[in-house]
Write a protein that holds these residues in place. Structure first.
Motif, PDB file in Angstrom:
ATOM      1  N   ALA A  86       0.840  -1.211   0.000  1.00 49.08           N
ATOM      2  CA  ALA A  86       0.000   0.000   0.000  1.00 49.08           C
ATOM      3  C   ALA A  86       0.866   1.248   0.000  1.00 49.08           C
ATOM      4  CB  ALA A  86      -0.915   0.010   1.218  1.00 49.08           C
ATOM      5  N   PRO A  87       0.475   2.275  -0.747  1.00 52.59           N
ATOM      6  CA  PRO A  87       1.238   3.535  -0.725  1.00 52.59           C
ATOM      7  C   PRO A  87       1.085   4.250   0.611  1.00 52.59           C
ATOM      8  CG  PRO A  87      -0.794   3.810  -1.979  1.00 52.59           C
ATOM      9  CD  PRO A  87      -0.693   2.349  -1.640  1.00 52.59           C
ATOM     10  N   GLU A  88       2.094   4.991   0.998  1.00 47.48           N
ATOM     11  CA  GLU A  88       2.039   5.778   2.230  1.00 47.48           C
ATOM     12  C   GLU A  88       1.535   7.176   1.888  1.00 47.48           C
ATOM     13  OE1 GLU A  88       5.309   5.524   4.992  1.00 47.48           O
ATOM     14  OE2 GLU A  88       6.167   3.851   3.867  1.00 47.48           O
ATOM     15  N   GLN A  89       0.286   7.456   2.259  1.00 39.96           N
ATOM     16  CA  GLN A  89      -0.328   8.729   1.889  1.00 39.96           C
ATOM     17  C   GLN A  89      -0.884   9.505   3.072  1.00 39.96           C
ATOM     18  OE1 GLN A  89      -3.142   7.078  -1.005  1.00 39.96           O
ATOM     19  NE2 GLN A  89      -1.902   7.892  -2.672  1.00 39.96           N
ATOM     20  N   TRP A  90      -1.292   8.824   4.134  1.00 40.73           N
ATOM     21  CA  TRP A  90      -1.982   9.489   5.233  1.00 40.73           C
ATOM     22  C   TRP A  90      -1.022  10.388   5.991  1.00 40.73           C
ATOM     23  CZ3 TRP A  90      -2.333   9.336  10.765  1.00 40.73           C
ATOM     24  CH2 TRP A  90      -3.519   9.876  11.289  1.00 40.73           C
ATOM     25  N   GLN A  91      -1.442  11.603   6.238  1.00 37.05           N
ATOM     26  CA  GLN A  91      -0.622  12.576   6.943  1.00 37.05           C
ATOM     27  C   GLN A  91      -1.313  12.989   8.233  1.00 37.05           C
ATOM     28  OE1 GLN A  91       2.470  13.539   5.924  1.00 37.05           O
ATOM     29  NE2 GLN A  91       2.259  12.092   4.220  1.00 37.05           N
ATOM     30  N   GLU A  92      -0.758  12.561   9.359  1.00 35.33           N
ATOM     31  CA  GLU A  92      -1.397  12.840  10.638  1.00 35.33           C
ATOM     32  C   GLU A  92      -1.525  14.338  10.900  1.00 35.33           C
ATOM     33  OE1 GLU A  92      -0.871  12.074  15.444  1.00 35.33           O
ATOM     34  OE2 GLU A  92       0.595  11.237  14.035  1.00 35.33           O
ATOM     35  N   ALA A  93      -0.493  15.105  10.551  1.00 35.46           N
ATOM     36  CA  ALA A  93      -0.524  16.539  10.866  1.00 35.46           C
ATOM     37  C   ALA A  93      -1.707  17.227  10.201  1.00 35.46           C
ATOM     38  CB  ALA A  93       0.782  17.194  10.444  1.00 35.46           C
ATOM     39  N   GLY A  94      -1.950  16.919   8.938  1.00 33.92           N
ATOM     40  CA  GLY A  94      -3.066  17.534   8.228  1.00 33.92           C
ATOM     41  C   GLY A  94      -4.414  17.108   8.791  1.00 33.92           C
ATOM     42  N   GLU A  95      -4.546  15.824   9.108  1.00 36.13           N
ATOM     43  CA  GLU A  95      -5.800  15.331   9.679  1.00 36.13           C
ATOM     44  C   GLU A  95      -6.048  15.952  11.052  1.00 36.13           C
ATOM     45  OE1 GLU A  95      -7.933  13.473   8.068  1.00 36.13           O
ATOM     46  OE2 GLU A  95      -6.632  13.302   6.316  1.00 36.13           O
ATOM     47  N   ARG A  96      -4.996  16.103  11.829  1.00 36.94           N
ATOM     48  CA  ARG A  96      -5.142  16.691  13.158  1.00 36.94           C
ATOM     49  C   ARG A  96      -5.543  18.161  13.056  1.00 36.94           C
ATOM     50  NH1 ARG A  96      -4.358  15.165  18.141  1.00 36.94           N
ATOM     51  NH2 ARG A  96      -3.583  13.120  17.476  1.00 36.94           N
ATOM     52  N   ARG A  97      -4.948  18.886  12.094  1.00 37.03           N
ATOM     53  CA  ARG A  97      -5.331  20.302  11.910  1.00 37.03           C
ATOM     54  C   ARG A  97      -6.804  20.420  11.545  1.00 37.03           C
ATOM     55  NH1 ARG A  97      -0.209  20.694   9.429  1.00 37.03           N
ATOM     56  NH2 ARG A  97      -1.158  20.407   7.377  1.00 37.03           N
ATOM     57  N   PHE A  98      -7.271  19.526  10.692  1.00 35.66           N
ATOM     58  CA  PHE A  98      -8.680  19.556  10.295  1.00 35.66           C
ATOM     59  C   PHE A  98      -9.581  19.324  11.507  1.00 35.66           C
ATOM     60  CE2 PHE A  98     -12.517  17.437   8.587  1.00 35.66           C
ATOM     61  CZ  PHE A  98     -12.977  18.459   7.778  1.00 35.66           C
ATOM     62  N   ALA A  99      -9.250  18.305  12.315  1.00 38.94           N
ATOM     63  CA  ALA A  99     -10.061  18.022  13.500  1.00 38.94           C
ATOM     64  C   ALA A  99     -10.036  19.189  14.484  1.00 38.94           C
ATOM     65  CB  ALA A  99      -9.563  16.744  14.172  1.00 38.94           C
ATOM     66  N   GLU A 100      -8.883  19.821  14.636  1.00 38.48           N
ATOM     67  CA  GLU A 100      -8.787  20.960  15.557  1.00 38.48           C
ATOM     68  C   GLU A 100      -9.610  22.144  15.066  1.00 38.48           C
ATOM     69  OE1 GLU A 100      -4.609  21.506  15.786  1.00 38.48           O
ATOM     70  OE2 GLU A 100      -4.309  19.915  17.291  1.00 38.48           O
ATOM     71  N   ARG A 101      -9.634  22.361  13.748  1.00 42.90           N
ATOM     72  CA  ARG A 101     -10.472  23.450  13.209  1.00 42.90           C
ATOM     73  C   ARG A 101     -11.943  23.162  13.458  1.00 42.90           C
ATOM     74  NH1 ARG A 101      -6.664  23.632   8.790  1.00 42.90           N
ATOM     75  NH2 ARG A 101      -8.038  22.298   7.557  1.00 42.90           N
TER      76      ARG A 101
END
Length: 470
Positions: free
Chosen positions: A184-199
């Motif tokens: 599987a390709p490595e695509q998921w970026q925790e930092a971006g997902e966390r920023r979205f949840a924080e917003r």
């Protein structure tokens, strides 16, 4: 070059653009939008086999019209008896629970082209233990003698894992799944997902929830099932769909799409988004959502939308539909995560292929769901998977009460009809069973990286206790 040649080139160019746009939307999980693009493409090229196949798959996945899609694919197969067409037929039949027919279609696909990875997955999902050894031997011969591309090899190892699990060879199945996920390709970026949840948490403040409470759309039909993937969302949806007053819309991306449309106008700055959430806006969003599911509602008293990722938007759902039921189902963190890792997700959910990102994603989900549970006026109805499978009668009595539905004993057994397009294709059509509770313990030593990524066994145990006390 004469005028007709110029016109043909223009049509071809437009068709290519439509195919590219449709593929982009479908790959992003927006299959209903993809279907609209492919319908326009078919007006340009009504007999083009690629357009016909992609349109059929889009209306199956995006519009929940499996029988219509199956008919279109079978007509196409008569004109173009090719492996991708047979593979699509197998996929649709599998989702409809017609496993014998699905296995036959999948066999036709791999007979034409042994490197049809998706067909091997459908075949592995459709056969029982008597046929599994033979299918496994055939599949392993293909893997050993050919050089499939990484995406196809990933599907083949996924099919191996499912066949091995059917045969009760758990350790070998774990190894096969590890081989699948390694591709599987490595695509998921925790930092971006966390920023979205924080917003999101900044937008949906306690003050906003109090100020806008009860001002959204008056429609009270909707039942939203939210939670982590593989937490029991499909089983709960199938039990509810057995009720004569309930229709299932499947998994729709409409809530997330409506929020994206809002932020495309306001920008992502939380104060601007919050300011745009007026009673009029919420009612308009509610109307747009209801229009989007109208074909799936079937004039029933209640309609279920079981998109797990809607847990992100639970406060928005509550503001849009003050009378909706929002059912939050949870399952032991390690059972949930192991099941995600074994699912071989084809749409998004890139985090699930690696223990490091899977643990981080689960932790982020738990933090977000916890924040919403503490937020006033959200009104999540908590359901534990463990209760649902071990005390089904009491659990479903509570669920039906939360949905303002009368008790009906048919809800003790999953609905036999309808489409299932999730990784629970086979499990959710079987009788309710508690056999998967605590399954993670069989692989406890090998799950050490996952446990570490979640924050350690102490955090896991605390989260399991929190689930039982919601």
């Amino acid at each position: 070059m004469d005028r007709s040649e110029t016109l043909d080139e223009t049509v071809d160019e437009t068709l290519d653009e439509m195919l590219a746009e449709g593929a982009r939307l479908y790959g992003a999980g927006q299959s209903a939008a993809a279907a609209a693009v492919y319908r326009r493409a078919r007006e340009l090229a009504p007999e083009d086999p690629t357009v016909r196949l992609r349109l059929a798959l889009s209306i199956w996945h995006g519009e929940n019209r499996g029988e219509e899609a199956l008919q279109q694919v079978r007509v196409l197969a008569a004109d173009y008896p090719q492996a991708p067409v047979f593979g699509a037929e197998a996929t649709i039949l599998t989702s409809l629970g017609r496993f014998d027919e699905a296995a036959a279609a999948a066999r036709r696909a791999v007979a034409v082209d042994p490197e049809q990875g998706g067909a091997w997955v459908d075949l592995a999902s459709a056969v029982g233990s008597p046929e599994a050894p033979g299918v496994l031997a055939e599949l392993e011969a293909v893997i050993d003698t050919r050089t499939p591309t990484p995406p196809v090899l990933r599907q083949m190892h996924l099919a191996r894992a499912r066949l091995l699990r059917t045969l009760g060879r758990e350790e070998a199945a774990f190894d096969a799944m590890a081989a699948s996920n390694a591709e599987a390709p490595e695509q998921w970026q925790e930092a971006g997902e966390r920023r979205f949840a924080e917003r999101l948490r900044a937008v949906f403040s306690p003050d906003l929830m109090r100020r806008l409470a009860g001002t959204g759309h008056a429609d009270g039909r909707m039942i939203f099932i939210v939670g982590m993937p593989r937490s029991g969302t499909t089983l709960l949806e199938r039990l509810l769909a057995a009720h004569p007053d309930v229709a299932s819309a499947g998994e729709t991306a409409l809530i997330g799409s409506l929020y994206s449309q809002l932020t495309s106008r306001t920008g992502n700055e939380p104060k601007a988004v919050a300011a745009a959430l007026t009673p009029a806006t919420l009612r308009a969003m509610g109307s747009a959502y209801l229009q989007g599911i109208a074909q799936r509602a079937e004039d029933r008293l209640r309609v279920v939308d079981k998109m797990p990722a809607n847990y992100l938007f639970a406060p928005l759902i509550r503001l849009m539909f003050p009378r909706a039921a929002i059912l939050h189902i949870s399952r032991h963190p390690l059972d949930t995560a192991l099941s995600c890792w074994e699912a071989g997700f084809s749409f998004g959910l890139d985090y699930a292929a690696r223990f490091s990102t899977l643990g981080a994603a689960y932790r982020l989900y738990a933090e977000t769901a916890g924040a919403w549970s503490a937020l006033p006026r959200v009104g999540l109805s908590p359901i534990r998977y463990e209760d649902l499978v071990s005390e089904t009668g009491q659990a479903m009595a509570d669920v039906l009460a939360a949905c303002r539905l009368p008790w009906n004993p048919v809800c003790l057994t999953p609905a036999p009809g309808g489409q299932i397009k999730t990784a629970s294709i086979t499990q959710a059509r079987a009788p309710v069973s508690d056999r998967s509770i605590g399954r993670w313990r069989r692989h406890a030593d090998r799950l050490a990286p996952l446990i570490a990524a979640m924050g350690g066994m102490g955090w896991v145990e605390e989260e399991a206790v929190r689930q039982s006390h919601r």
